[in-house]
Design an enzyme around this catalytic site. Sequence first.
Site, short mmCIF file in Angstrom:
data_model
loop_
_atom_site.label_atom_id
_atom_site.label_comp_id
_atom_site.label_asym_id
_atom_site.label_seq_id
_atom_site.Cartn_x
_atom_site.Cartn_y
_atom_site.Cartn_z
N ALA A 1 0.85 -1.19 0.00
CA ALA A 1 0.00 0.00 0.00
C ALA A 1 0.89 1.24 0.00
CB ALA A 1 -0.92 -0.01 1.22
N GLY B 1 0.27 -5.02 1.28
CA GLY B 1 -0.90 -5.16 0.43
C GLY B 1 -0.61 -5.90 -0.86
N GLU C 1 -0.88 -9.42 -0.04
CA GLU C 1 -2.28 -9.76 0.20
C GLU C 1 -3.05 -9.94 -1.10
OE1 GLU C 1 -3.68 -7.87 4.32
OE2 GLU C 1 -2.55 -6.45 3.08
N GLU D 1 3.76 -5.37 7.63
CA GLU D 1 3.06 -4.26 8.26
C GLU D 1 3.50 -4.00 9.70
OE1 GLU D 1 0.20 -5.94 5.15
OE2 GLU D 1 1.60 -6.75 6.63
#
Length: 258
Positions: free
Chosen positions: A66, A111, A114, A134
């Site tokens: 992200a 992300g 993910e 994270e």
Amino acid sequence: MTWETISLDIDDDGVATLTIDRPEKLNSLNVTTLEAIREALTEAEEAEARVLVLTGAGEEAFIAGADISYMKDLSTPEAQAYAELGHEVADRLEAFPAPVIAAINGYAFGGGCELALACDLRVASENAIIGQTEIDLGIVPGWGGSQRLSRLVGDETARRLIFFGDRVDATDANEIGLVGEVVAHDRIDDHVAELAAELAAKPRFALSTAKEAMNMVHEQPQQAGLAFERRAWSGLFGTHDQREGMEAFLEDREADFE
């Protein structure tokens, strides 16, 4: 449609390639990019793509994660909205009505990892480095990693990866089951194209049904999943592809699927 931060190409065989195109930002995912991915998934589905390939532009990254510069000053409500958008994209990949291949050609952190977890198959370049990183940002996986990672690698391995924020290379990722195979960096595009072409030649409706049935393992009690499998299996009988596939087998020839 055209977008600034992604591209979508669909070939004559129905193979859709969705490329995150922010190489200068290591293909990190800001709101604009996530919204574009969502739109592209709708377009690929409406085009009845038979296979979807997700990859990143450039030589360094699949999706580095992200966009931290965007996340840094988010309020709790803003972070909630960002999480919901990321979850929606990951859920759309997982539910896409055709096989989805993640071509992990470089960094896949946070992300990015993910979204790869939400794909059906993961092929890694030998240069790939993957992790749920994270924890070192003071947060946790927010787009499904806390749920999907353990399904692939087991509970304790997932906890170690998330608690420590470990980054694993392609070989280790393959050994723990995080990716299905590792190929030479200069071969990943060709290899994934070969896999996609092989899948695109399979009966589309049967593949979609198989994916839906297998996804139910994670969503329903086993008996509900088994009941769905029975209905799905018998429901394929009488279709063109079922008749053609079985006739071709009995006649020792290549099947001509719809």
